[in-house]
Design an enzyme around this catalytic site. Sequence first.
Site, PDB file in Angstrom:
ATOM      1  N   ASP A   1      -4.148   7.358  -1.230  1.00 11.98           N
ATOM      2  CA  ASP A   1      -5.434   8.046  -1.315  1.00 11.98           C
ATOM      3  C   ASP A   1      -5.658   9.071  -0.212  1.00 11.98           C
ATOM      4  O   ASP A   1      -5.995  10.225  -0.481  1.00 11.98           O
ATOM      5  CB  ASP A   1      -6.563   7.010  -1.281  1.00 11.98           C
ATOM      6  CG  ASP A   1      -7.923   7.658  -1.213  1.00 11.98           C
ATOM      7  OD1 ASP A   1      -8.243   8.421  -2.138  1.00 11.98           O
ATOM      8  OD2 ASP A   1      -8.656   7.416  -0.250  1.00 11.98           O
TER       9      ASP A   1
ATOM     10  N   ASP B   1      -4.553   6.355   4.400  1.00 13.25           N
ATOM     11  CA  ASP B   1      -4.160   4.966   4.174  1.00 13.25           C
ATOM     12  C   ASP B   1      -3.156   4.918   3.030  1.00 13.25           C
ATOM     13  O   ASP B   1      -2.602   5.942   2.630  1.00 13.25           O
ATOM     14  CB  ASP B   1      -5.395   4.110   3.872  1.00 13.25           C
ATOM     15  CG  ASP B   1      -6.213   4.673   2.706  1.00 13.25           C
ATOM     16  OD1 ASP B   1      -5.790   5.690   2.103  1.00 13.25           O
ATOM     17  OD2 ASP B   1      -7.276   4.094   2.388  1.00 13.25           O
TER      18      ASP B   1
ATOM     19  N   TYR C   1     -15.716   1.572  -0.555  1.00 10.00           N
ATOM     20  CA  TYR C   1     -14.787   2.687  -0.333  1.00 10.00           C
ATOM     21  C   TYR C   1     -15.028   3.784  -1.368  1.00 10.00           C
ATOM     22  O   TYR C   1     -15.295   4.927  -1.024  1.00 10.00           O
ATOM     23  CB  TYR C   1     -13.338   2.196  -0.385  1.00 10.00           C
ATOM     24  CG  TYR C   1     -13.013   1.242   0.735  1.00 10.00           C
ATOM     25  CD1 TYR C   1     -12.537   1.701   1.954  1.00 10.00           C
ATOM     26  CD2 TYR C   1     -13.211  -0.128   0.587  1.00 10.00           C
ATOM     27  CE1 TYR C   1     -12.255   0.833   3.000  1.00 10.00           C
ATOM     28  CE2 TYR C   1     -12.926  -1.010   1.620  1.00 10.00           C
ATOM     29  CZ  TYR C   1     -12.454  -0.531   2.825  1.00 10.00           C
ATOM     30  OH  TYR C   1     -12.183  -1.400   3.856  1.00 10.00           O
TER      31      TYR C   1
ATOM     32  N   GLU D   1      -9.621  13.025   8.815  1.00  5.76           N
ATOM     33  CA  GLU D   1      -8.755  12.396   7.820  1.00  5.76           C
ATOM     34  C   GLU D   1      -8.612  13.315   6.619  1.00  5.76           C
ATOM     35  O   GLU D   1      -9.601  13.861   6.133  1.00  5.76           O
ATOM     36  CB  GLU D   1      -9.313  11.048   7.374  1.00  5.76           C
ATOM     37  CG  GLU D   1      -8.388  10.306   6.410  1.00  5.76           C
ATOM     38  CD  GLU D   1      -8.850   8.885   6.117  1.00  5.76           C
ATOM     39  OE1 GLU D   1      -8.042   8.113   5.553  1.00  5.76           O
ATOM     40  OE2 GLU D   1      -9.999   8.542   6.453  1.00  5.76           O
TER      41      GLU D   1
END
Length: 693
Positions: A130, A133, A279, A495
């Site tokens: 994704d 991670d 999430y 990220e």
Amino acid sequence: MRTGVTAQCRCALGRARSDLRCVERALAALALAASLAAACSRSSGSFADAGTASTAAGETGKPAGTGGASASGPASEPYSYSEALAQAIMFYEFQRSGPLPSGQRNNWRGDSGLADGADNGVDLTGGWHDAGDHVKFNLPMAYSVAMLAWSVYEYQAAYEQTGQLAALLDNIKWATDYLMKCHPSADVYYYQVGDPNLDHAWWGPAEVMQMQRPSYVLTPTSSGSAVLGETAAALAATSLAFKSSNPDYAGECLSHAKSLYDFAESTKSDAGYTAASGYYSSSGFYDELSWAAAWLYLATGDQTYLGKAEQYVSQWPTQQQSTTIAYQWGQCWDDVHYGAQLLLARITGKSVYSESVERNLDFWTLGYQGNRIAYTPAGLAWLSSWGPLRYAMATAFLASVWADSKLCSQDRVSVYRAFAKAQADYALGSTGKSFMVGFGSSYPHHPHHRTAHSSWANSMTVPANHRHTLTGALVGGPDQNDVYTDTIDNYTQNEPACDYNAGFVALLAQLTNRLGGSAVPNLAATETPSNDEYYVAAAVNAQGPNFIEIRALLNNQSGWPAHADDQLSFRYFIDISELLASGASAADLTLSTNYNEGATLSGPFAQNGSPTIYYVTLDFTGTLIYPGGQSAFSKEAQFRISAPPNTTYFDPSNDWSFAGVAPQGSTPTENTRIPVYRDGVLLFGQEPPSAPD
């Protein structure tokens, strides 16, 4: 930062005044121009440099952008959108899970997740990790595919012109192959692989994951209509992207899309979609049902799907205490009604959709009835603290598509195009800081990304710098004041994610299509390893007149790619000349281990038949050594080589491997003269010559 309004921005104001609501829009445009003056001054583009609307979709929704390259070339542009496009596409290759193909364009990614789905007896290998991670969340993955496929549908010519069509289709197919694996039968769909809590508890490269990776399934009694609908949209859009080049594959995608849509619509429930909670929780599924049905209509021409797409509009989110379709957010993995209404506007020509599209785009640009998105001082349209660039890029793409449509209000074409270009330029470095890894002279070097960092110690601080460059990755972006911190633990700003890049790739394709571009050949991410991947660190543990005891640590710090090994060994070479001179031989030596983390000690063995050069082997076969933590990447063995008791002729100082061994009481140091082997084949280090050195 310039605070005055540039000539181009003033031109935009003039066009805004021509509207019937001239006063309101001129004031809004003034505010917009002021907030983006810096961006306008740093770029050859502006809110007025785009010209007039191009002819675009007819009643079938077919875009005009696929017709060919634009007339203007890239030389006048401050950035190479072609290069940025090529790099942004490459990012998806770093996100791949499963058995990777030969001939890939990098040397630091390897196979991963090869047992995905085994817990349920299905093959769920493939797809994309994704973000930073390694979970495979199908909702944002499918959204990303849909956006990328949409960009091909609109601007295939741009991909052809830059030589990137094959690369993009290959990356899309990598994800859609997986998404179809997740749908083994009509009413079964696996929507996620990996437990995010287990995944996030470990910091290391994907290739050596050891945690359990459960797979999660939807059934008619435990459904997830949002992810089902999003996957149907992704596959329907992909069928259009592959229709001409691979019609059989397009047909396979479309078949799954229809079945998944039926599953989503028949259940109308997200009750079974639980594993991504916290999430990627879904706020609803009716937007996905419209979005998917619109794509199915475009792929099939079946009016039934158009009817379904419109049927669910009444269930879309609305502004608070209003019946007005929500317009104060942006296209994203959890809200695709913005894309759906644009498609429906082009397909049907109905004003209800066109007006809603422009309400949303006005909110992002000029403002609408006093409501307008926040802007950073340097010009980023800033919606949220978590990944603001994702929203700006996706909305800029929608603005570009709409500006290319004949349905766009004439006074809005230049506004929307200039907005889109300014947002892209911000991401690429108009502030002096690029937010795309590898692009420009100042870009993120410490993205929150496990595999790119490639820690062997399960630590964000080891190594101090990333071992890999995550070329093409768009990070989340700055705060509302343009403040951004390039640190590895800054997951809100630093990220990258598949959905972040999706809108960005699409936007860059439109800019290339409109402003021109050129081929970007031979793009590759082949790196030279920055550290020794396998080695032995050694120090004297004890020493006496007739023996030497070595403390040795066999290290696996592999990263090109990372590799989990259970067939490693090392050899410690000795010179027995002094034994022979005293009338003894190698047979008089005895071997023993003290502390031992899995090695089998054997020898001594003559090296290539040498009478004087021998070695002992510490064989860790069967012991897993991998770059995944302190106890995982390094295994210790303390071994002793002894001559008979009460003898004094044994002298380790002439031994090949003793050179470089740290003194007793010291920390073991790397020793290249203690070579490392995999299944008996030399991996690292130096063997001695056959004769004494």
